[in-house]
Motif scaffolding. Structure first.
Motif, PDB file in Angstrom:
ATOM      1  N   GLY A   1       0.806  -1.212   0.000  1.00  0.00           N
ATOM      2  CA  GLY A   1       0.000   0.000   0.000  1.00  0.00           C
ATOM      3  C   GLY A   1       0.838   1.260   0.000  1.00  0.00           C
ATOM      4  N   GLY A   2       0.160   2.384  -0.148  1.00  0.00           N
ATOM      5  CA  GLY A   2       0.784   3.690   0.004  1.00  0.00           C
ATOM      6  C   GLY A   2       0.304   4.300   1.310  1.00  0.00           C
ATOM      7  N   LEU A   3       1.228   4.801   2.125  1.00  0.00           N
ATOM      8  CA  LEU A   3       0.887   5.389   3.416  1.00  0.00           C
ATOM      9  C   LEU A   3       1.457   6.795   3.489  1.00  0.00           C
ATOM     10  CD1 LEU A   3      -0.224   5.185   6.349  1.00  0.00           C
ATOM     11  CD2 LEU A   3       2.015   4.264   7.006  1.00  0.00           C
ATOM     12  N   GLU A   4       0.572   7.784   3.596  1.00  0.00           N
ATOM     13  CA  GLU A   4       1.012   9.174   3.747  1.00  0.00           C
ATOM     14  C   GLU A   4       0.941   9.568   5.217  1.00  0.00           C
ATOM     15  OE1 GLU A   4      -0.057  13.744   2.290  1.00  0.00           O
ATOM     16  OE2 GLU A   4      -1.470  12.100   1.916  1.00  0.00           O
ATOM     17  N   ILE A   5       2.045  10.118   5.712  1.00  0.00           N
ATOM     18  CA  ILE A   5       2.116  10.592   7.090  1.00  0.00           C
ATOM     19  C   ILE A   5       2.361  12.096   7.060  1.00  0.00           C
ATOM     20  CG2 ILE A   5       3.314  10.398   9.312  1.00  0.00           C
ATOM     21  CD1 ILE A   5       4.216   7.600   8.423  1.00  0.00           C
TER      22      ILE A   5
ATOM     23  N   GLU B   1       4.841  16.721  14.329  1.00  0.00           N
ATOM     24  CA  GLU B   1       5.253  18.055  13.896  1.00  0.00           C
ATOM     25  C   GLU B   1       6.447  17.922  12.967  1.00  0.00           C
ATOM     26  OE1 GLU B   1       6.006  20.486  17.290  1.00  0.00           O
ATOM     27  OE2 GLU B   1       3.934  20.410  18.026  1.00  0.00           O
ATOM     28  N   SER B   2       6.265  18.353  11.717  1.00  0.00           N
ATOM     29  CA  SER B   2       7.309  18.237  10.688  1.00  0.00           C
ATOM     30  C   SER B   2       7.805  16.802  10.578  1.00  0.00           C
ATOM     31  CB  SER B   2       8.469  19.192  10.988  1.00  0.00           C
ATOM     32  OG  SER B   2       8.030  20.524  10.998  1.00  0.00           O
ATOM     33  N   ASN B   3       6.853  15.854  10.655  1.00  0.00           N
ATOM     34  CA  ASN B   3       7.105  14.421  10.580  1.00  0.00           C
ATOM     35  C   ASN B   3       7.983  13.888  11.708  1.00  0.00           C
ATOM     36  OD1 ASN B   3       6.561  14.247   7.124  1.00  0.00           O
ATOM     37  ND2 ASN B   3       5.705  12.768   8.569  1.00  0.00           N
ATOM     38  N   ARG B   4       8.110  14.648  12.774  1.00  0.00           N
ATOM     39  CA  ARG B   4       8.726  14.140  14.003  1.00  0.00           C
ATOM     40  C   ARG B   4       7.608  13.826  14.984  1.00  0.00           C
ATOM     41  NH1 ARG B   4      14.164  14.562  14.314  1.00  0.00           N
ATOM     42  NH2 ARG B   4      15.207  15.933  12.816  1.00  0.00           N
TER      43      ARG B   4
ATOM     44  N   ALA C   1       6.007   4.576   2.202  1.00  0.00           N
ATOM     45  CA  ALA C   1       5.680   5.713   3.061  1.00  0.00           C
ATOM     46  C   ALA C   1       6.062   7.028   2.395  1.00  0.00           C
ATOM     47  CB  ALA C   1       6.383   5.592   4.405  1.00  0.00           C
ATOM     48  N   VAL C   2       5.151   7.992   2.495  1.00  0.00           N
ATOM     49  CA  VAL C   2       5.412   9.359   2.036  1.00  0.00           C
ATOM     50  C   VAL C   2       5.379  10.262   3.267  1.00  0.00           C
ATOM     51  CG1 VAL C   2       4.727  11.229   0.508  1.00  0.00           C
ATOM     52  CG2 VAL C   2       4.254   8.861  -0.137  1.00  0.00           C
ATOM     53  N   LEU C   3       6.510  10.863   3.590  1.00  0.00           N
ATOM     54  CA  LEU C   3       6.585  11.764   4.745  1.00  0.00           C
ATOM     55  C   LEU C   3       6.206  13.158   4.256  1.00  0.00           C
ATOM     56  CD1 LEU C   3       9.870  10.399   6.385  1.00  0.00           C
ATOM     57  CD2 LEU C   3       7.514   9.565   6.569  1.00  0.00           C
ATOM     58  N   SER C   4       4.906  13.436   4.282  1.00  0.00           N
ATOM     59  CA  SER C   4       4.359  14.582   3.573  1.00  0.00           C
ATOM     60  C   SER C   4       4.680  15.920   4.227  1.00  0.00           C
ATOM     61  CB  SER C   4       2.839  14.430   3.439  1.00  0.00           C
ATOM     62  OG  SER C   4       2.329  15.279   2.453  1.00  0.00           O
ATOM     63  N   SER C   5       4.993  15.919   5.524  1.00  0.00           N
ATOM     64  CA  SER C   5       5.298  17.179   6.204  1.00  0.00           C
ATOM     65  C   SER C   5       6.799  17.423   6.303  1.00  0.00           C
ATOM     66  CB  SER C   5       4.675  17.179   7.607  1.00  0.00           C
ATOM     67  OG  SER C   5       3.271  17.107   7.535  1.00  0.00           O
ATOM     68  N   LEU C   6       7.553  16.622   5.585  1.00  0.00           N
ATOM     69  CA  LEU C   6       9.009  16.746   5.615  1.00  0.00           C
ATOM     70  C   LEU C   6       9.506  17.110   4.224  1.00  0.00           C
ATOM     71  CD1 LEU C   6      11.567  16.286   7.400  1.00  0.00           C
ATOM     72  CD2 LEU C   6      11.621  13.957   6.482  1.00  0.00           C
ATOM     73  N   ASN C   7      10.299  18.151   4.142  1.00  0.00           N
ATOM     74  CA  ASN C   7      10.831  18.596   2.859  1.00  0.00           C
ATOM     75  C   ASN C   7      12.050  17.751   2.493  1.00  0.00           C
ATOM     76  OD1 ASN C   7      11.331  20.005   0.529  1.00  0.00           O
ATOM     77  ND2 ASN C   7      12.171  21.807   1.543  1.00  0.00           N
TER      78      ASN C   7
END
Length: 386
Positions: A23-27, A55-58, A90-96
């Motif tokens: 699957g695809g999982l966005e966080i 917060e910011s993927n932390r 996994a897509v860490l969406s809040s992390l640049n």
């Protein structure tokens, strides 16, 4: 191995439990989204996160984060045991996640890998020992005999923490990618009217920030990201004026960057902005000599664009493994763990099948012996009666 043979090979792996659904999982800081193709249809579920959990993927509150992950897993996969981990990209969406394209002369074999590895180390924005990095070849320019290579980097500590928590919740990360890569894939594979041969720009807005992606030959070549938290006024608000200004300023910067690196004109600007497509399109039309297009997906015309990032990761997970040569921001140990998990699934399947198969063979043997005995007795009786 031909494509048809590979296709049958993939089906066989699925049957024998070596090819498991991925699957695809966005966080993100505000939500978890999970998309998986179960062989018949796409399953899409989400769980909202309480402010401050991530917060910011932390992860700031591990207990609530684990609760949300387990709840999401149960919604999609039911009450299967946690130790039977479900594979995800996994897509860490809040992390640049930092990405950069560089060019190399066309070489083959080990020399190419060595040259790319050296360049990846040179362009890394952080200490390479503290990062996970990955690369993929985008294409080859026959006129200049050069290769374009995309490299990406992410902080190792963040990925390791997320990976451990996902494992505790019954998931296994088989890849980590930037949301720019996910968006490029979903537009390339699913967007109505998208022309792979034409250079394009994707303007993407969500609750986290504003992202602009340059796509050439259907591949991500450049991404530029701004957090909304960096654009707020003194009252910690993003006003309409600031909103429009950010779009115009960032798009101008990206277009200027593009014109300095590539000669082909931009053919289209694609807009992905949940509930704001009209306002974003209007701002672009009024400030640029190009008509923006709103992304709509083939077969999913009514799907909200807030799902596009995770859907892109799901599309990657649904494709055969032999086709997947895109960036994976994981360490070698994680990749080995995924292969080990596949092997365990394979052995579990055969541990169940082999006894059943032997039982069927044994019953077939007994049945065959009985049939032969009856046939022999019938023949002997027939001979005696003559």
């Amino acid at each position: 191995m031909s494509l048809s043979i590979k296709s049958y090979y993939e089906k066989a792996l699925s049957l024998f439990r070596v090819r498991v659904p991925i699957g695809g999982l966005e966080i993100s800081d505000s939500a978890l989204r999970l998309v998986v193709f179960d062989g018949r249809a796409w399953q899409m579920k989400s769980v909202r996160l309480v402010p401050g959990v991530v917060e910011s993927n932390r992860v700031k509150d591990k207990v609530k984060f684990l609760e949300a992950l387990k709840s999401l897993r149960t919604e999609v996969f039911g009450n299967s045991r946690i130790r039977e981990r479900k594979s995800v990209i996994a897509v860490l969406s809040s992390l640049n996640i930092y990405s950069q394209v560089f060019s190399l002369p066309v070489v083959r074999g080990q020399s190419l890998d060595e040259a790319i590895d050296l360049n990846v180390k040179m362009v890394s924005p952080i200490d390479i020992n503290l990062a996970y990095s990955g690369w993929q070849v985008l294409g080859e320019d026959q006129s200049t005999l050069r290769l374009d290579v995309l490299a990406s980097f992410v902080e190792r500590s963040i990925v390791d923490e997320i990976g451990t928590l996902l494992s505790d919740a019954g998931f296994l990360m088989m890849a980590v990618e930037s949301r720019g890569l996910s968006l490029t894939r979903v537009v390339r594979e699913k967007a109505s009217g998208f022309d792979v041969s034409q250079p394009s720009i994707i303007v993407h807005l969500d609750a986290v920030g504003l992202e602009i992606v340059v796509v050439r030959n259907g591949q991500l070549y450049f991404q530029y990201f701004n957090y909304w938290r960096d654009l707020v006024n003194d009252k910690q608000q993003v006003t309409l004026e600031l909103f429009q200004s950010a779009i115009v300023k960032n798009l101008h910067q990206v277009m200027n960057f593009y014109s300095q690196h590539w000669a082909e004109p931009i053919a289209a600007v694609w807009v992905i902005a949940p509930n704001l497509e009209g306002e974003v399109s209007k701002t672009i039309s009024e400030n640029f000599s190009i008509t923006p297009r709103i992304v709509k997906l083939n077969d999913f015309p009514d799907l909200s664009s807030e799902w596009f990032v995770v859907f892109g990761a799901g599309v990657r997970g649904a494709q055969p493994r032999w086709k997947d040569n895109e960036i994976s921001l994981l360490g070698i140990s994680s990749e080995e763990e995924f292969r080990e998990e596949q092997f365990i699934n394979f052995m579990k399947f055969w541990r169940f099948v082999i006894p059943i198969g032997l039982s069927i063979l044994f019953l077939a043997f007994i049945g065959g012996k009985m049939l032969l005995t009856r046939t022999q007795a019938s023949i002997e009786a027939s001979l005696l009666s003559q």
